[in-house]
Design a protein around this motif. Structure first.
Motif, short mmCIF file in Angstrom:
data_model
loop_
_atom_site.label_atom_id
_atom_site.label_comp_id
_atom_site.label_asym_id
_atom_site.label_seq_id
_atom_site.Cartn_x
_atom_site.Cartn_y
_atom_site.Cartn_z
N ARG A 160 2.41 -8.89 -28.67
CA ARG A 160 1.37 -9.48 -29.52
C ARG A 160 0.84 -8.43 -30.49
N SER A 161 0.62 -8.86 -31.71
CA SER A 161 0.07 -7.97 -32.73
C SER A 161 -1.39 -7.65 -32.38
N GLU B 259 -3.54 -6.70 -34.64
CA GLU B 259 -4.34 -7.20 -35.76
C GLU B 259 -4.52 -8.72 -35.72
N ASP B 260 -3.49 -9.44 -35.29
CA ASP B 260 -3.53 -10.90 -35.27
C ASP B 260 -2.87 -11.37 -33.98
N ARG B 261 -3.67 -11.72 -33.00
CA ARG B 261 -3.16 -12.08 -31.67
C ARG B 261 -2.24 -13.30 -31.69
N ARG B 262 -2.24 -14.06 -32.79
CA ARG B 262 -1.32 -15.21 -32.89
C ARG B 262 0.10 -14.77 -33.18
N LYS B 263 0.26 -13.56 -33.71
CA LYS B 263 1.58 -13.05 -34.10
C LYS B 263 2.22 -12.31 -32.93
#
Length: 155
Positions: A85-86, A88-92
């Motif tokens: 998981r990224s 910066e952006d947990r969706r990525k």
């Protein structure tokens, strides 16, 4: 022969050699030590320098995300990539190459270079010099064209 005919003749020769070289180099990826379909090599090669999301990889490789997801799962099972998981952006979810994946990639690149060196070793010194000069020119021409192509990081 006019300049445009010479350029066309060179383009035809390039169209013949590039696929031939590609097929021969892909055959080097399929030796028993590391059986690897070309798509696995292309994924590892693409994420070698920078992690990508599944969508970014699928777009760059012109395949469906579903199809590439199965490929990533196989690479993950082999220990060659990880999904993380990224921050910066947990969706990525970013796909990273592992040290084992780097090792496999390095081994394939070494084997391919050896194969090419063996193939070219039959050429005379004059032919090798001419070929080297020609490849330098070709690299320069394609590098110039690449400056006009959007980079992966701009997508």
């Amino acid at each position: 022969m006019s300049d445009s005919l010479v350029v066309r003749d060179i383009a035809r020769k390039a169209k013949r050699i590039f696929p031939l070289m590609g097929r021969l180099m892909e055959s080097q990826m399929r030796v028993p030590a590391i059986p690897m379909p070309p798509v696995h090599f292309h994924v590892l090669n693409r994420i070698d320098y920078q992690a990508h999301t599944l969508t970014e990889l699928a777009d760059a490789m012109s395949v469906s995300a579903a199809s590439l997801s199965r490929t990533i799962t196989v690479l993950e099972e082999r220990g060659w990539v990880t999904r993380e998981r990224s921050d910066e952006d947990r969706r990525k979810v970013l796909i990273h190459i592992t040290p084992e994946g780097n090792g496999v990639l390095a081994e394939i690149e070494e084997r391919t270079e050896e194969f090419l060196a063996d193939t070219l070793s039959t050429l005379s010194q004059d032919d090798l010099t001419t070929l080297s000069d020609g490849l330098d020119i070709l690299i320069g021409a394609f590098s110039n064209q690449m400056s006009h192509v959007p980079s992966d990081s701009n997508q």
